[in-house]
Design a protein around this motif. Structure first.
Motif, PDB file in Angstrom:
ATOM      1  N   PRO A 290       0.826  -1.225   0.000  1.00 37.76           N
ATOM      2  CA  PRO A 290       0.000   0.000   0.000  1.00 37.76           C
ATOM      3  C   PRO A 290       0.855   1.268   0.000  1.00 37.76           C
ATOM      4  CG  PRO A 290      -0.832  -1.586   1.593  1.00 37.76           C
ATOM      5  CD  PRO A 290       0.453  -2.144   1.095  1.00 37.76           C
ATOM      6  N   HIS A 326       2.845  -6.382   6.527  1.00 36.97           N
ATOM      7  CA  HIS A 326       1.659  -6.926   7.207  1.00 36.97           C
ATOM      8  C   HIS A 326       1.669  -6.553   8.685  1.00 36.97           C
ATOM      9  CE1 HIS A 326      -0.916  -9.966   9.119  1.00 36.97           C
ATOM     10  NE2 HIS A 326      -1.584  -9.964   7.985  1.00 36.97           N
ATOM     11  N   GLY A 330      -0.636  -1.831   7.133  1.00 36.05           N
ATOM     12  CA  GLY A 330      -0.911  -0.950   6.003  1.00 36.05           C
ATOM     13  C   GLY A 330      -0.455   0.479   6.179  1.00 36.05           C
ATOM     14  N   GLN A 331       0.206   0.792   7.299  1.00 40.72           N
ATOM     15  CA  GLN A 331       0.650   2.175   7.507  1.00 40.72           C
ATOM     16  C   GLN A 331       1.908   2.182   8.368  1.00 40.72           C
ATOM     17  OE1 GLN A 331      -2.374   4.785   8.929  1.00 40.72           O
ATOM     18  NE2 GLN A 331      -1.184   6.628   8.589  1.00 40.72           N
TER      19      GLN A 331
END
Length: 571
Positions: A290, A326, A330-331
């Protein structure tokens, strides 16, 4: 007259008086003797009664001691339970099982107090009370978690039965912790066995898929390479074709990874420059991770090389980076650094490299995720171990990564702080030598109108390979049936300079087909091609008379080099 007679009888007078008096005297004497004997018998009976009572008391004591010994020395925890569930007697095994002193158990404890879970305790009490009021209900059995005096939990089995003629019950309690632990371990082993069998089935499936998929890639790559050969240089068309060819090469690498994952393909160990692999992995990661995760890249390597399998090193980078992504949910920030280092003996030892000092390539992958719990950090490289939910992972990624690095003579060091992220540091041994990736870029050698018999059951592969070989300057006779090819070759064996055959074909595999041709003409050079084979590889080629062995998909320059090399050696 009657009274007179009686008077005479009583006083011993009369005609028979003397005899009767004598008889009466004898009777009185006998009666006195009987009374004396009776008194003696009563005395003896009293003495016997005392003896029997003493013997009974002694027997009772012996019996009580015997059964008390059984009670106390039993290998099972035994309780005597009163009607109010209070424990009135407890043996030594009870104290051992529960951790409480027998005196404390017998004075104040209820057997239900040993049940750790409150909900289970309430259900057991309700059931126990209900069953006690049912005549002939028989024994009651429970299995529950017992809370030891130390706070530890044990799995126990409890059997409670009423003592006939009383309102008391006798209960026996058995520690089944080890048994339940063994059962849980057996279930875990069964799951791992099922997973292993699943992986074996995947491996078998992978072999079949690899063959068909590599045939498809052979056709794609062949047509792309032929298109590149005739396309105008430096145009959008050549750029698109070149990117398509690179995509095919990545697909080829994916098949290799699948076969390696299923343990049906060995590592292709060779020296290579690690920086291009690193850059290629970063490109994949940027496309798959992402955009909310930022990259912090540091590349300090240039020409440094390692000895191993390039595809596997690529997989190591991908596995570790995706695992870190993971963990960040996602950030966050993903740090990737690669640099050359020199480790002294003690430094190598501290990094698990068994005192192998020397130059290494250090790959550091860090994240700002939740970190790893210290209690499980020693298990993260175990096969099938994962903290991910069902459907999110198999627990094989880190295990495979660790295995690849270990086989290359390196190691992985993990440092993690909960809530502050994790750092994976990978050490690859640095080597010097010729980059194999350069050596495999063969120059395209043209043919001299040599005649080649080409055999493959896949019409698309047969067509594209026939065109590729024709463009290389050879005369091609393409055949898609094994027996037809044998007949063609048998009709004029000397007319062919080379045979190229597929390995996996219906009715007869390529190796058996080659043996039949060699029986007709022992000096005919044969190149064997396959998308996948369980039983044949390069090490077997010389033993069977095969001149060369090529795995599909086959690039044009590799095919050209193999043909020229075989024909050159034959000349």
């Amino acid at each position: 007259m009657r009274r007179d007679l009686l008077f005479r009888i009583e006083n011993g007078t009369g005609r028979h008086g003397n005899k009767r008096a004598s008889r009466l005297s004898a009777l009185n004497q006998q009666n006195r003797k009987l009374k004396a004997q009776n008194r003696m018998l009563k005395s003896e009976l009293r003495d016997l009664s005392h003896i029997h009572h003493a013997q009974a008391q002694e027997a009772l004591k012996e019996s009580e001691a015997y059964y008390r010994g059984l009670f106390e020395n039993s290998g099972t925890a035994i309780f005597i339970i009163e009607s109010d569930m209070r424990i009135s007697m407890a043996n030594a095994k009870s104290a051992e099982l529960t951790g409480f002193d027998c005196g404390k158990i017998e004075k104040a404890m209820l057997w239900i107090e040993f049940v750790a879970d409150p909900d289970t305790r309430d259900r057991m009490m309700e059931y126990h009370r209900a069953r006690r009021h049912i005549p002939g209900s028989g024994p009651i059995e429970y299995e529950f978690k017992l809370k030891h005096a130390s706070g530890a939990l044990k799995d126990v089995f409890l059997h409670v039965n009423t003592i006939a003629g009383t309102d008391k019950s006798i209960a026996s309690m058995i520690d089944i912790t080890h048994m339940r632990q063994t059962e849980r371990e057996m279930l875990e082993l069964e799951k791992k066995l099922q997973q292993s069998q699943k992986m074996e089935a995947i491996g078998t499936l992978a072999g079949g898929i690899a063959h068909d998929f590599n045939n498809i890639l052979t056709a794609l790559m062949g047509y792309i390479e032929m298109s590149l050969a005739v396309a105008p240089p430096n145009t959008d068309l050549t750029r698109w074709l070149d990117r398509s060819l690179k995509a095919c090469m990545r697909a080829k690498g994916l098949v290799v990874q699948i076969l390696t994952f299923s343990r049906q393909n060995e590592l292709e160990m060779k020296p290579f420059r690690i920086t291009p692999i690193f850059k290629e992995a970063v490109k994949f990661l940027r496309a798959s991770i992402p955009s909310t995760i930022t990259f912090d890249l540091h590349v300090e390597c240039d020409q440094e090389m390692v000895y191993g399998d390039p595809t596997q090193v690529h997989q190591v980078m991908m596995n570790l980076c995706t695992n870190s992504a993971h963990a960040m949910g996602g950030q966050g920030q993903l740090g990737i650094m690669i640099r050359p280092v020199f480790l002294e003996a003690h430094q190598a030892y501290n990094r698990g490299l068994t005192e192998r000092p020397g130059p290494y390539i250090e790959l550091v992958i860090s994240d700002t995720g939740h970190g790893i719990n210290p209690s499980i950090i020693g298990n993260i490289f175990d096969p099938f171990f994962t903290t991910k939910k069902v459907g999110e992972g198999t627990g094989m990624g880190l295990a495979m990564t660790h295995g690849i690095v270990q086989r290359m003579g390196g190691n992985i060091v993990v440092e993690s702080t909960q809530g502050a992220g994790t750092v994976f540091t990978v050490y690859f041994q640095s080597v010097s030598g010729v980059d194999e990736a350069v050596e495999t870029c063969f120059s395209e050698s043209k043919g001299k109108n040599e005649r080649i018999l080409l055999v493959d059951d896949d019409d698309t592969v047969l067509e594209v390979m026939a065109e590729l070989i024709s463009l290389l300057g050879y005369i091609v006779v393409p055949v898609n049936q094994v027996y037809e090819a044998i007949n063609i070759f048998k009709s004029n064996p000397s007319s062919f300079d080379l045979v190229i055959t597929d390995q996996t074909m219906p009715h007869m595999n390529g190796l058996d087909f080659a043996q039949k041709l060699l029986a007709i003409r022992p000096d005919i050079p044969i190149i064997l091609c396959t998308g996948f084979s369980y039983a044949f590889d390069n090490s077997e080629a010389d033993k069977t008379g095969i001149a060369a062995f090529l795995t599909k998909p086959i690039e044009r320059n590799r095919l050209a080099h193999a043909i020229r090399k075989v024909l050159g050696e034959n000349d």
